[in-house]
Motif scaffolding. Structure first.
Motif, PDB file in Angstrom:
ATOM      1  N   THR A  54      21.473  18.732   6.373  1.00 45.56           N
ATOM      2  CA  THR A  54      22.197  19.852   6.963  1.00 45.56           C
ATOM      3  C   THR A  54      23.112  20.453   5.914  1.00 45.56           C
ATOM      4  OG1 THR A  54      23.644  20.539   8.786  1.00 45.56           O
ATOM      5  CG2 THR A  54      24.087  18.398   7.801  1.00 45.56           C
ATOM      6  N   ALA A  55      23.289  21.773   5.971  1.00 44.07           N
ATOM      7  CA  ALA A  55      24.150  22.491   5.033  1.00 44.07           C
ATOM      8  C   ALA A  55      25.213  23.256   5.816  1.00 44.07           C
ATOM      9  CB  ALA A  55      23.332  23.457   4.173  1.00 44.07           C
ATOM     10  N   TYR A  56      26.462  23.171   5.348  1.00 42.20           N
ATOM     11  CA  TYR A  56      27.595  23.787   6.041  1.00 42.20           C
ATOM     12  C   TYR A  56      28.324  24.710   5.080  1.00 42.20           C
ATOM     13  CZ  TYR A  56      32.014  24.179   8.606  1.00 42.20           C
ATOM     14  OH  TYR A  56      33.123  24.651   9.263  1.00 42.20           O
ATOM     15  N   ASN A  57      28.433  26.005   5.459  1.00 38.30           N
ATOM     16  CA  ASN A  57      29.152  26.992   4.662  1.00 38.30           C
ATOM     17  C   ASN A  57      30.632  26.912   5.011  1.00 38.30           C
ATOM     18  OD1 ASN A  57      30.386  29.627   3.885  1.00 38.30           O
ATOM     19  ND2 ASN A  57      28.296  30.094   3.240  1.00 38.30           N
ATOM     20  N   VAL A  58      31.435  26.513   4.029  1.00 44.56           N
ATOM     21  CA  VAL A  58      32.862  26.302   4.276  1.00 44.56           C
ATOM     22  C   VAL A  58      33.571  27.610   4.593  1.00 44.56           C
ATOM     23  CG1 VAL A  58      35.014  25.448   3.268  1.00 44.56           C
ATOM     24  CG2 VAL A  58      32.849  24.274   2.777  1.00 44.56           C
ATOM     25  N   THR A  59      33.244  28.684   3.903  1.00 45.51           N
ATOM     26  CA  THR A  59      33.910  29.971   4.114  1.00 45.51           C
ATOM     27  C   THR A  59      33.597  30.552   5.488  1.00 45.51           C
ATOM     28  OG1 THR A  59      33.800  30.424   1.741  1.00 45.51           O
ATOM     29  CG2 THR A  59      34.232  32.288   3.197  1.00 45.51           C
ATOM     30  N   GLU A  60      32.310  30.517   5.864  1.00 44.89           N
ATOM     31  CA  GLU A  60      31.906  31.078   7.158  1.00 44.89           C
ATOM     32  C   GLU A  60      32.146  30.115   8.305  1.00 44.89           C
ATOM     33  OE1 GLU A  60      27.860  32.221   6.754  1.00 44.89           O
ATOM     34  OE2 GLU A  60      28.243  33.731   5.199  1.00 44.89           O
ATOM     35  N   GLY A  61      32.336  28.838   8.005  1.00 49.98           N
ATOM     36  CA  GLY A  61      32.606  27.855   9.033  1.00 49.98           C
ATOM     37  C   GLY A  61      31.435  27.620   9.967  1.00 49.98           C
ATOM     38  N   LYS A  62      30.214  27.552   9.416  1.00 50.09           N
ATOM     39  CA  LYS A  62      29.048  27.337  10.270  1.00 50.09           C
ATOM     40  C   LYS A  62      27.948  26.611   9.508  1.00 50.09           C
ATOM     41  CE  LYS A  62      26.739  31.763   9.324  1.00 50.09           C
ATOM     42  NZ  LYS A  62      26.169  32.992   9.935  1.00 50.09           N
ATOM     43  N   VAL A  63      27.043  25.995  10.255  1.00 49.43           N
ATOM     44  CA  VAL A  63      25.886  25.337   9.681  1.00 49.43           C
ATOM     45  C   VAL A  63      24.850  26.399   9.317  1.00 49.43           C
ATOM     46  CG1 VAL A  63      23.994  23.722  10.116  1.00 49.43           C
ATOM     47  CG2 VAL A  63      26.289  23.206  10.963  1.00 49.43           C
ATOM     48  N   THR A  64      24.442  26.424   8.063  1.00 47.70           N
ATOM     49  CA  THR A  64      23.516  27.457   7.595  1.00 47.70           C
ATOM     50  C   THR A  64      22.080  26.977   7.457  1.00 47.70           C
ATOM     51  OG1 THR A  64      24.086  26.902   5.304  1.00 47.70           O
ATOM     52  CG2 THR A  64      25.336  28.685   6.359  1.00 47.70           C
ATOM     53  N   ARG A  65      21.886  25.661   7.416  1.00 46.67           N
ATOM     54  CA  ARG A  65      20.530  25.145   7.242  1.00 46.67           C
ATOM     55  C   ARG A  65      20.446  23.724   7.767  1.00 46.67           C
ATOM     56  NH1 ARG A  65      20.467  25.140   2.218  1.00 46.67           N
ATOM     57  NH2 ARG A  65      20.423  22.906   1.710  1.00 46.67           N
ATOM     58  N   TYR A  66      19.320  23.408   8.381  1.00 46.62           N
ATOM     59  CA  TYR A  66      19.079  22.029   8.795  1.00 46.62           C
ATOM     60  C   TYR A  66      17.577  21.764   8.784  1.00 46.62           C
ATOM     61  CZ  TYR A  66      18.520  24.473  13.286  1.00 46.62           C
ATOM     62  OH  TYR A  66      18.154  25.351  14.272  1.00 46.62           O
ATOM     63  N   ALA A  67      17.240  20.494   8.586  1.00 44.17           N
ATOM     64  CA  ALA A  67      15.835  20.105   8.500  1.00 44.17           C
ATOM     65  C   ALA A  67      15.745  18.602   8.729  1.00 44.17           C
ATOM     66  CB  ALA A  67      15.257  20.472   7.133  1.00 44.17           C
TER      67      ALA A  67
END
Length: 294
Positions: free
Chosen positions: A158-171
């Protein structure tokens, strides 16, 4: 000879045996040369160059790597023909057994591009966990883990964008490894892209594998399928062949000419357009890869 891995270092390496069988040792995209040398002071040098058969572009890089096995330290410096400077510092088993830290940076002064990636990996029997922090892209924090027990494997990312505050990718991926075969299923790109692979070591000299890919967002419908095999002619040479549902047949031949010298040759034929001449580029491809190592 390729063998299914018990617990791979990353969830992306689930199905590695099949991916290597179908993806490696087919140098039909151009001609490339690689030279590797080592010094008594634990410094390894590698110089590589390649010419793309489609656009005739020539690229290359020079790499220097210092290895201190006693302290678990590896430092790598790379300079490419596009004027990109890459550095990587690895420290393993220094603070704790199974713990590895990795810092990778890249700078391209001409384009003003830069990147910095901080990695931490923890490896124990049956589980590998990794965390990565991309400083300039997002910044983004990525975590993945792989569990293995009795041949069964499960991995997720899983990938989390700190600036946007959301999960951007998961697999996620699941698989089973036996001494002579491996089966893996991947769900990628937020479960919009699915792949299933199979690898079988038929005998000591023959390997076979297959892969099926389905993309829910692809412009063309259907499942892409590829099957391939590898046969060892002797201890110094092997041949490979694969074909996909689009009718592209690829052949590869690798020969160890002498200790430290290896040559690979690749050929790709579009069996549905054997006699056609394409205005966008060659319909069929041929290439070679030569490695000198001392």
């Amino acid at each position: 000879m390729s063998l299914p891995q018990p617990v791979p270092p990353s969830w992306k390496d689930l199905g590695k045996s099949s991916n290597d069988l179908l993806g490696k040792d087919y140098p039909f995209h151009g001609t490339s040369l690689e030279v590797k040398t080592k010094t008594p002071s634990n410094v390894a040098f590698k110089v590589g160059g390649s010419r793309d058969s489609k656009n005739a572009a020539i690229t290359g890089d020079i790499e220097a790597k210092y290895i201190d096995k006693k302290n678990g330290l590896v430092f790598t410096e790379t300079w490419t023909t596009s004027n990109a400077l890459k550095s990587q510092l690895e420290l393993e088993n220094y603070l704790a057994k199974g713990l590895k830290f990795d810092i990778a940076t890249s700078l391209t002064p001409d384009k003003g591009q830069k990147s910095a990636l901080l990695n931490a990996v923890y490896k124990q029997s049956g589980v590998h966990t990794r965390g990565a922090f991309d400083v300039f892209k997002g910044p983004t924090f990525t975590a993945d883990t792989v569990f293995g027990r009795d041949g069964f494997l499960f991995g997720a990312e899983t990938a989390y964008n700190v600036t946007e505050g959301k999960v951007t990718r998961y697999a996620a991926a699941i698989g089973y490894n036996a001494p002579d075969y491996a089966v893996t299923v991947h769900g990628l790109n937020n479960f919009n892209h699915f792949a299933a692979s199979y690898y079988h070591r038929v005998s000591a000299d023959v390997e076979a594998g297959a892969k099926a890919v389905y993309d829910t967002k692809a412009t063309t419908s259907g499942v892409a399928i590829e099957v391939g095999t590898k046969a060892y002619l002797d201890s110094a040479a092997f041949i490979k062949a694969k074909i996909n549902n689009s009718g592209v047949l690829a052949l590869g031949y690798t020969q160890a000419l002498r200790p430290g010298v290896k040559a690979s040759f690749g050929l790709a034929l579009d069996t549905q357009r054997l006699y056609e001449v394409s205005s966008t580029g060659p319909t069929h491809k041929v290439g070679a890869h030569i490695v000198f190592e001392s």
